[in-house]
Design a protein around this motif. Structure first.
Motif, PDB file in Angstrom:
ATOM      1  N   MET C   1      -2.190   0.428  -9.248  1.00  0.00           N
ATOM      2  CA  MET C   1      -1.351   0.513 -10.453  1.00  0.00           C
ATOM      3  C   MET C   1      -1.793  -0.514 -11.486  1.00  0.00           C
ATOM      4  SD  MET C   1       2.757   0.193 -10.642  1.00  0.00           S
ATOM      5  CE  MET C   1       2.989  -0.767 -12.110  1.00  0.00           C
ATOM      6  N   SER C   2      -1.931  -0.078 -12.742  1.00  0.00           N
ATOM      7  CA  SER C   2      -2.422  -1.017 -13.765  1.00  0.00           C
ATOM      8  C   SER C   2      -1.251  -1.612 -14.557  1.00  0.00           C
ATOM      9  CB  SER C   2      -3.389  -0.296 -14.710  1.00  0.00           C
ATOM     10  OG  SER C   2      -2.709   0.698 -15.416  1.00  0.00           O
ATOM     11  N   TYR C   3      -1.374  -2.883 -14.863  1.00  0.00           N
ATOM     12  CA  TYR C   3      -0.360  -3.592 -15.662  1.00  0.00           C
ATOM     13  C   TYR C   3      -0.953  -4.909 -16.123  1.00  0.00           C
ATOM     14  CZ  TYR C   3       0.429  -6.314 -11.382  1.00  0.00           C
ATOM     15  OH  TYR C   3       0.259  -7.110 -10.285  1.00  0.00           O
ATOM     16  N   GLU C  69       6.786   9.205 -15.762  1.00  0.00           N
ATOM     17  CA  GLU C  69       5.843   8.104 -15.505  1.00  0.00           C
ATOM     18  C   GLU C  69       5.782   7.302 -16.805  1.00  0.00           C
ATOM     19  OE1 GLU C  69       1.899   9.185 -13.925  1.00  0.00           O
ATOM     20  OE2 GLU C  69       1.096   7.763 -15.392  1.00  0.00           O
ATOM     21  N   TRP C  71       4.517   4.041 -19.354  1.00  0.00           N
ATOM     22  CA  TRP C  71       3.598   2.991 -19.801  1.00  0.00           C
ATOM     23  C   TRP C  71       4.301   2.246 -20.926  1.00  0.00           C
ATOM     24  CZ3 TRP C  71      -1.508   2.720 -17.724  1.00  0.00           C
ATOM     25  CH2 TRP C  71      -1.784   3.709 -16.743  1.00  0.00           C
ATOM     26  N   VAL C  89       7.247  -3.907 -13.204  1.00  0.00           N
ATOM     27  CA  VAL C  89       5.976  -3.613 -12.523  1.00  0.00           C
ATOM     28  C   VAL C  89       6.254  -3.336 -11.044  1.00  0.00           C
ATOM     29  CG1 VAL C  89       3.816  -4.645 -11.715  1.00  0.00           C
ATOM     30  CG2 VAL C  89       4.489  -4.833 -14.140  1.00  0.00           C
ATOM     31  N   HIS C  94       4.186   0.828 -15.635  1.00  0.00           N
ATOM     32  CA  HIS C  94       2.957   0.209 -16.125  1.00  0.00           C
ATOM     33  C   HIS C  94       3.270  -0.653 -17.336  1.00  0.00           C
ATOM     34  CE1 HIS C  94       0.638   3.107 -13.625  1.00  0.00           C
ATOM     35  NE2 HIS C  94       1.653   3.888 -13.907  1.00  0.00           N
TER      36      HIS C  94
END
Lengths: 409, 409, 409, 409
Positions: C1-3, C69, C71, C89, C94
């Motif tokens: 997972m990107s953050y 989902e 962002w 997070v 994200h």
């Protein structure tokens, strides 16, 4: 039966008016029921100098119900409600009062109610008590309703010519914290509305004096949407006004920006020629203090180039500079002359204090001089008022009482 | 030099904080200039027990500038600003205070500042003066800042163990009419906002007590959009609240409808188990009175099935009925613990009163007992405050003075 | 997972904070329960640019619960609550946001959340939507939270580069009549108190702009005891301020008398060098508008002879004339930077509008352009809010409905 | 010259009254000077159905000064000021109005002013326009002053029988944001005070409806010290009331606790038998909506066991349960019947809108239907009002205008 009023045929209208007051004076009506049962004033002669209004009628009938014989004059030449006067005469009270008395007639009426033996004097402003002192009348006791009156009677005391005890009903919290703040606060604005019908919102209202009366007026003027400017001579009061969010300045500055001026100082010459000449075209002047000296009507009359009665209780003065200012009720008490005085609800409390003060005076021997109303009587009046509104409050537990008294944590 | 604080290295941050206070304490700064020139406190030793805040620092430096040597402890274990304490030590003041003292440490610090010869005691809450009385310390005089303290010191007086005169600075109008109303009014709400960040508008805020502190809080809660409910034990105060447009009821009724509860009574057990169990899920409890006994933390701890620290100064208690209530600052003074205490502007006045009270005590011989601050000092503080705000007020003409004194119209 | 956030270990503290918000967002929590059952956002990808606060977290979890989902980037470089970012997070959102981003980092984060396919854009201020338009991103729809953002997005529409429908959540009555008035009103004052701890009572507070935000601030400043001065460029708004009892004047005049200045205009250069040079020593400057251009920080930086950070979020500037002015939060949004932004209770409504706006966008095909939230959704949010407060209201009878529709009396 | 009024000899008193209004209508007087110079209404015949008050007189003279010939009837059978009617006749205006018209006389008067060719209809409530539509009268255009009237005229439009353009003066911001809020707000309370003289402080005032009129009344009732309860059918308005600190509940609940009830909904049967039977002894009922159907007088008359006129505009009804309720002004518009209607200052704005609307109607060809007053006219009226108060406001620099229009930061 002796009396002097405008017209006895007004009595029926007066009765309807008094019935309406009774509905809003539940504390006094409750005391009336006690008085009616116990007759604590039996055989007592009372000389009263009060505004002859529907609320005073409720008090007078209460005292009468308690057994008293009453002689009543007006405490202001312009404040008598003639229909109420008629109603009271019909009820057997000796009334010497009508709206529009001359100064001579006014003092003569006071003299009349003082003639003969009197046990109790009941005063509103001090004129009766001062005259009693000068004439040399003695009595079991007296009561006084106003700040101004208490100051004057204390002066009598200092001069050594006050021969009997006088209870400063004015100083009861249930009187001055309500009557002065809420009663005059609302009714002074009410008087201005009736006399002028101007919109208060957006206006700059200048209130001279930030005692209880001034504070009440300031609060109500703000509540109606005005920007309020306060003038004061006492720095602590002035600072309170600042912290309450009001502007504070000298009258000479306020004069330039005010739309409506209301005096509530108890002093004279609060607004004089020098201020009036600075005012905007259309400025409105009213007085909420006891005497018609706060706005200098003398100065107005002196400088005006013309004078017209524009509406009831509203006089237009044209100034040498071409501007016009408008004086309400000839500078006399705006709430009494241009409106109906204090609403019954506040008089309920101060007149309950009055009735209980008379009973208290008769129940024990007090020394000559100015006395306070006992705190228990004061608290009882508040308690009865809350009860009449259906409001219950907490009471201290024994443990809490003990805690409050201790210094041991 | 002896002292006991958290960390002397905080001094620089403390200095910036104190400079900010100085900017908002123009009256005290003006008195500092007088003290600096005249040294009226030369050689005097002062034992002070005050909240160690940036404003107290401005007072301490003023007294020091006047020539005094100062020993300072905290008047609340949780109220010390450690950076200010450090700054004061660097300035040469003997500070024995840090945030988070235990009860033993707290009393021990007071004992320390009382050790040795002391000319003046300066107290906030009475702990110092009570201990001085018990230990048998004598002094030229003392001052006391709070209502609670004055009550406790009067108890000492009644018990005959108060050996020196104490000026009830609390009773100065420039103190209690501003500090209690405006200072606590704002800062109690400020503390609640910082601890909870809830929206006040639309909430029902229950204020226990309608003395000056309660009135100030009620006014500010309303000013932020709340419906305000007052509980009281005194019928006159209760009636004032009603006339000011507040709802008044018993706490047991208020408990059912309140969103936020703030105690300001000076008494204990104002909110107890029986009230808490009636509250809505999410109710918030705060205390604005001197001691942490108004909301019964003991009851809360006893009945809670769980307890979580949710945010700084906010503890969640889950009740046996599944509902949750939130206690701010462990029930201690919300404005001092959760916010920064009174804003400098109000402390400016009460601390000006303090400084002038000390000078007054040294300038004449007063009898042991509780004394009022002379009205002239009180009025001077108000006058200086107005002056610092650029506000001028009227003054009475000789003729007006004469009028006020006369009873002859 | 990107953050990309400050520190994932803050998550637990963030969770406690979010739980506290949930307690004060009953409408959104109720919608979450509906979303959880119905999954109306199933498979939807959302790019959001919002202040990363505990309330936003409650919204994000609600959208996630509905199947989306997400962002998320910050809509202001200084407004992110790092513990909340960490919590989100951990919840699988994200997040690309931390307090104290540089301008580059700020725009880069927005770019990141926009990368890849996105069905919905959710914006607060317009930066996300403007970037989406420039980049040429298409989407099913978008929402915008603020007045400023709506104005900017309408500009995109006029320029013909807005490719999808955007709902002006800002224009929902349950948003702008509450968020702007009550949310910013309280929290702007809260930010000023936290940054300065000054007493508001007795101060002159100058509010630039009398739109909803300015009116809310003015109301609260008055509620805390200030005299309030309004500056405006629109005569109708100015007149409303006058009628509400505020003083109205030009900024150049207000500059001379104000103690605290708060801008709420949406415009730039409201307070510039010419005004600052007229101010009193100690004047405090704060901005409650979206961007840090209302108080000209550029002018301040240019003319100041020295600059010191005095307290958190409070910078002292010394002017060439020797006076000092104090800028809060570097001229950025005072309520977000110096306090905690809107209280959860108001965000409850605008975020309920947001959640329902997303569902509405997905439920039908709207044309590209700026759309209003349907009145039924708006009314439903209000109804749910009242219900959560335990308040019932009347409803129209059939006969009353008929009466309202008829013109026949 | 044809007219029908009470007594032409009242004209002189009417003139003094109108002069007083002129002093408080500076915007309209300024427009009169323009009209006097330009004669934009030359040869135009106006049929007007307005409350015949001193303010309407100032408008009528302004229109006349612009060149119009005027036929005027009353828009309410009880609202005519007979002295003003007389004054207007003396000024050459065709007045058909007197206080206390029967329903037949009322409609007959409207029919009279509509007879013959009319270029402009000027309406207050819709009765004139509805009759014009039914009779089939055509005109250049019309204006309508009230919300109720606009609703009714829109119904005419929907039915396809509105033959000419009508400007909804009511919808001008300078009208409804001031007249409805501040005008009715103050004057409704004024009417209640004149009719009852009760103390508002401490009372529970129930206001039905939280539109502009209801909000204005609620604000003023609170400003006079009342606790205010709002009833509503719209959840958004209800929530606004809650956030403004008012209590909100159903009327059936409010009925039990209210002391004074004021309806401001525009609907009928807001207070009916079921509510009245729940009320406290002494409850006071007033209506501030256009028609006398909000408080169901029919229900009152039906259930009352007795009925007495107690004071001017105050009728006592005794209920079967022995309690008494008091109806003000027979349930008709309390501010017009029991007081003097809107203060001149607010009528100044809506009547300036009226005068400018007539000029606008004559200056271009508008389609049949309901039209808004152009925003520029609205803003100009506000600007002139500020100017008359001596208030200057800021204006946008070119750079600021550009900034507002840009979306590029």
């Amino acid at each position: 039966m002796s009396y002097k009023i405008r017209d006895i045929s007004f009595a029926e209208r007066g009765e309807r008016s008094v019935k309406w007051a009774e509905m809003h004076m539940p504390v006094l009506m409750r005391i009336r029921r006690e008085f009616s049962a116990d007759k604590p004033l039996k055989g007592i002669k009372i000389a009263a100098c009060m505004h002859v209004t529907k609320e005073t009628a409720v008090l007078m009938e209460t005292l009468q119900e308690g057994g008293a014989e009453i002689w009543l004059s007006a405490s202001n030449p312009l404040s008598t409600q003639d229909d109420v006067a008629a109603y009271l005469v019909r009820k057997g009270i000796h009334v010497f009062a009508w709206r529009g008395e001359t100064e001579d007639e006014y003092y003569s009426a006071i003299k009349t109610v003082l003639s003969g033996h009197r046990d109790i004097t009941m005063d509103d402003g001090g004129d009766l008590t001062v005259m009693a002192a000068r004439i040399g009348i003695n009595a079991i006791g007296g009561t006084e309703e106003t700040t101004t009156g208490v100051i004057r009677i204390k002066a009598l005391e200092r001069e050594g010519i006050l021969r009997y005890p006088v209870i400063a009903v004015n100083n009861a919290e249930t009187k001055w914290e309500f009557d002065n703040v809420h009663g005059t606060g609302q009714s002074a604005l009410d008087g201005i509305l009736r006399a002028t019908n101007v919109l208060i919102a957006g206006k700059t209202v200048v209130v001279a004096g930030f005692g209880h009366v001034g504070r009440g007026i300031a609060m109500r003027a703000r509540g109606l949407g005005a920007r309020v400017v306060i003038t004061e001579v006492d720095p602590i009061r002035a600072l309170k006004a600042v912290m309450d969010g009001f502007s504070v300045m000298k009258m000479i500055e306020a004069a330039k920006i005010g739309d409506i001026f209301i005096t509530a100082t108890g002093n004279k010459d609060v607004i004089t020629e020098e201020h009036i000449m600075e005012m905007k075209d259309g400025a409105i002047l009213a007085n909420a203090g006891h005497f018609d000296v706060e706005v200098s009507v003398r100065d107005l009359e002196k400088i005006a180039t013309s004078k017209t009665d524009l509406r009831e209780n509203l006089t237009e003065y044209t100034l040498p500079n071409g501007k016009r200012v408008y004086l309400i009720a000839k500078g006399r008490l705006v709430n009494l002359v241009a409106a109906e005085g204090h609403p019954s609800e506040v008089m309920d409390m101060s007149f309950a204090d009055q009735a209980l003060a008379v009973r208290y005076l008769l129940s024990r021997k007090l020394d000559p001089g100015v006395h306070e109303l006992p705190r228990e009587i004061d608290a009882r009046v508040a308690y009865l008022k809350l009860e009449s509104m259906g409001i219950s409050i907490d009471s201290l537990s024994d443990e809490q009482k003990k805690y409050l008294e201790s210094w041991m944590i």
